[in-house]
Design a protein around this motif. Sequence first.
Motif, PDB file in Angstrom:
ATOM      1  N   SER A 197       0.748  -1.246   0.104  1.00 29.05           N
ATOM      2  CA  SER A 197      -0.158   0.116   0.046  1.00 29.05           C
ATOM      3  C   SER A 197       0.993   1.210  -0.025  1.00 29.05           C
ATOM      4  O   SER A 197       0.699   2.235  -0.734  1.00 29.05           O
ATOM      5  CB  SER A 197      -0.998   0.161   1.155  1.00 29.05           C
ATOM      6  N   TRP A 198       1.793   1.357   0.822  1.00 25.35           N
ATOM      7  CA  TRP A 198       2.865   2.359   0.696  1.00 25.35           C
ATOM      8  C   TRP A 198       3.285   2.543  -0.542  1.00 25.35           C
ATOM      9  O   TRP A 198       3.435   3.801  -1.083  1.00 25.35           O
ATOM     10  CB  TRP A 198       3.967   1.942   1.883  1.00 25.35           C
ATOM     11  N   ASN A 199       3.799   1.677  -1.267  1.00 27.63           N
ATOM     12  CA  ASN A 199       4.576   1.676  -2.455  1.00 27.63           C
ATOM     13  C   ASN A 199       3.720   2.381  -3.565  1.00 27.63           C
ATOM     14  O   ASN A 199       3.968   3.128  -4.311  1.00 27.63           O
ATOM     15  CB  ASN A 199       5.200   0.665  -3.055  1.00 27.63           C
ATOM     16  N   GLN A 200       2.454   1.656  -3.535  1.00 28.93           N
ATOM     17  CA  GLN A 200       1.517   2.107  -4.470  1.00 28.93           C
ATOM     18  C   GLN A 200       0.932   3.546  -4.213  1.00 28.93           C
ATOM     19  O   GLN A 200       0.982   4.584  -5.206  1.00 28.93           O
ATOM     20  CB  GLN A 200       0.256   1.345  -4.466  1.00 28.93           C
ATOM     21  N   TYR A 259      -1.622   8.981   4.584  1.00 29.58           N
ATOM     22  CA  TYR A 259      -0.968   9.489   3.474  1.00 29.58           C
ATOM     23  C   TYR A 259       0.062  10.748   3.705  1.00 29.58           C
ATOM     24  O   TYR A 259       0.802  11.124   3.111  1.00 29.58           O
ATOM     25  CB  TYR A 259      -2.060  10.281   2.733  1.00 29.58           C
ATOM     26  N   ILE A 260      -0.095  11.329   5.177  1.00 29.73           N
ATOM     27  CA  ILE A 260       0.815  12.454   5.402  1.00 29.73           C
ATOM     28  C   ILE A 260       2.247  12.067   5.322  1.00 29.73           C
ATOM     29  O   ILE A 260       2.740  12.775   4.466  1.00 29.73           O
ATOM     30  CB  ILE A 260       0.489  12.908   6.714  1.00 29.73           C
ATOM     31  N   PRO A 261       2.880  10.951   5.919  1.00 32.26           N
ATOM     32  CA  PRO A 261       4.289  10.635   5.828  1.00 32.26           C
ATOM     33  C   PRO A 261       4.446  10.307   4.106  1.00 32.26           C
ATOM     34  O   PRO A 261       5.583  10.646   3.667  1.00 32.26           O
ATOM     35  CB  PRO A 261       4.561   9.305   6.721  1.00 32.26           C
ATOM     36  N   ILE A 262       3.437   9.430   3.627  1.00 30.31           N
ATOM     37  CA  ILE A 262       3.665   9.192   2.163  1.00 30.31           C
ATOM     38  C   ILE A 262       4.014  10.375   1.427  1.00 30.31           C
ATOM     39  O   ILE A 262       4.611  10.530   0.172  1.00 30.31           O
ATOM     40  CB  ILE A 262       2.592   8.534   1.875  1.00 30.31           C
ATOM     41  N   VAL A 302       6.200   0.292  -9.576  1.00 30.26           N
ATOM     42  CA  VAL A 302       6.173  -1.156  -9.143  1.00 30.26           C
ATOM     43  C   VAL A 302       4.837  -1.828  -9.104  1.00 30.26           C
ATOM     44  O   VAL A 302       3.760  -1.418  -8.630  1.00 30.26           O
ATOM     45  CB  VAL A 302       6.922  -0.888  -7.720  1.00 30.26           C
ATOM     46  N   PRO A 303       4.941  -2.994  -9.711  1.00 34.50           N
ATOM     47  CA  PRO A 303       3.558  -3.886  -9.938  1.00 34.50           C
ATOM     48  C   PRO A 303       3.264  -4.340  -8.404  1.00 34.50           C
ATOM     49  O   PRO A 303       3.976  -4.860  -7.524  1.00 34.50           O
ATOM     50  CB  PRO A 303       4.313  -4.932 -10.730  1.00 34.50           C
ATOM     51  N   ILE A 304       1.695  -4.452  -8.423  1.00 34.01           N
ATOM     52  CA  ILE A 304       1.165  -4.778  -7.051  1.00 34.01           C
ATOM     53  C   ILE A 304       0.641  -6.375  -7.484  1.00 34.01           C
ATOM     54  O   ILE A 304      -0.005  -6.341  -8.241  1.00 34.01           O
ATOM     55  CB  ILE A 304       0.008  -3.791  -6.746  1.00 34.01           C
TER      56      ILE A 304
END
Length: 418
Positions: free
Chosen positions: A263-266, A388-391, A403-405
């Motif tokens: 989720s973080w990467n996406q 979402y804030i740190p992201i 990057v594929p999920i």
Amino acid sequence: MDTCIRYLNFAILLLFTLCYSYQAVFVLIRWFGKKKKYQAKTQHRYAVIISARNERAVIGGLLDSIHRQNYPSELVDIYVVADNCTDDTAAVARAHGAVVYERFNHVQIGKGYALNYLFRCIEERVGLDTYDGFLVFDADNVLDENYITSMNDVFDQGYPVVTSYRNSKNYGSNWISAGYALWFLRESKYLNGARMQCGTSCAISGTGFLVASEVIRENHGWKHHLLTEDIEFSTDSIIQGRVIGYSEDAVLYDEQPVHFRESWNQRLRWSKGFYQVLGSYGKRLTEGIVKHHSFQCYDMMMTLAPATLLTLFTIVVNLIFGFAGVILGHTSWTVMMLEAVGGNLFGIYMSLFFFGLITTITEWKRIHCHAGKKILYLFTFPIFIFTYIPIAVVAIFKKVTWVPIPHTIAKNVQEIRS
């Protein structure tokens, strides 16, 4: 100094309220406005477009759901681009009746490049003009049996682009998948649905949309290659004056991540992509707002605006004053900091909870999981959005690539609903 801090917090709160209050009006429009019914006079010819990378586990389910459509099968052709695959996605797609092209390009990576490649292949094979429009899906999607019929009903009204209702295969997996799913349900019901009722432009959301062949010709294929090609396409279309339609009866189910790292990467890619689109199109959106008084441009600007960064800025400023108060002995600064930070976070939490609540209530029957989980994930939904804030901060500084999920849930519509 106390007065300055209070004015700063009030000014930021007022800015948020003025900028996003129209979305609360959207809720009222959906509650009290009259929903239009659309019925097509013509059954148009479509090509289904699917970009897939190592999706052998799920692509068969999507293709089967297309074959089960209550729409003339002779008017629907299916094309798949197996993009940089290392598994047998191509063979599975062929076995399910799709025309498959395999693409291997490790420089131009991303869905936008794969779509453009596939459009070129179709142009060479039969010509883009063979089709009235192109339906674009991700390989993990599954379609309600009336999907294409419902999309055709709206497309036939003259909309050059149409988006659909985005539901979830795995709402009940955990708080992460539910956070995604509830956001997309709210986007479908209370953003695109209200936009459609108001006659303003909607926005596509990654998958499940229909594009007229003339748009593809005008764009010379798929020209949008930023990290969020869907938002880039929506923004560019709105600037060009196109109105994107929405079909609430066209229901699509897709798989949401359940692991935080995925989720973080996406969402890191999404955040970076939003910055890219804002940087590339922000000037023209601003011109549309100022010169042409375009609500469509304003709405898209608010979609792209990094509100999470403004929230973080407010919290950081108050923390600085609070700690300065501790060091300098100004107790009132510290108290004010605690009140401001706590009040801001609580206010945002309750706003998100409100949108999650009304979405859950109105879409209750369309959320396919246990009732207890529907209620539980109402309370975790704002927490999911807070991540979402740190992201958003990391996305400013980090170089982000596509990057594929991985997708593994192979369910048909009946299994999802049960």
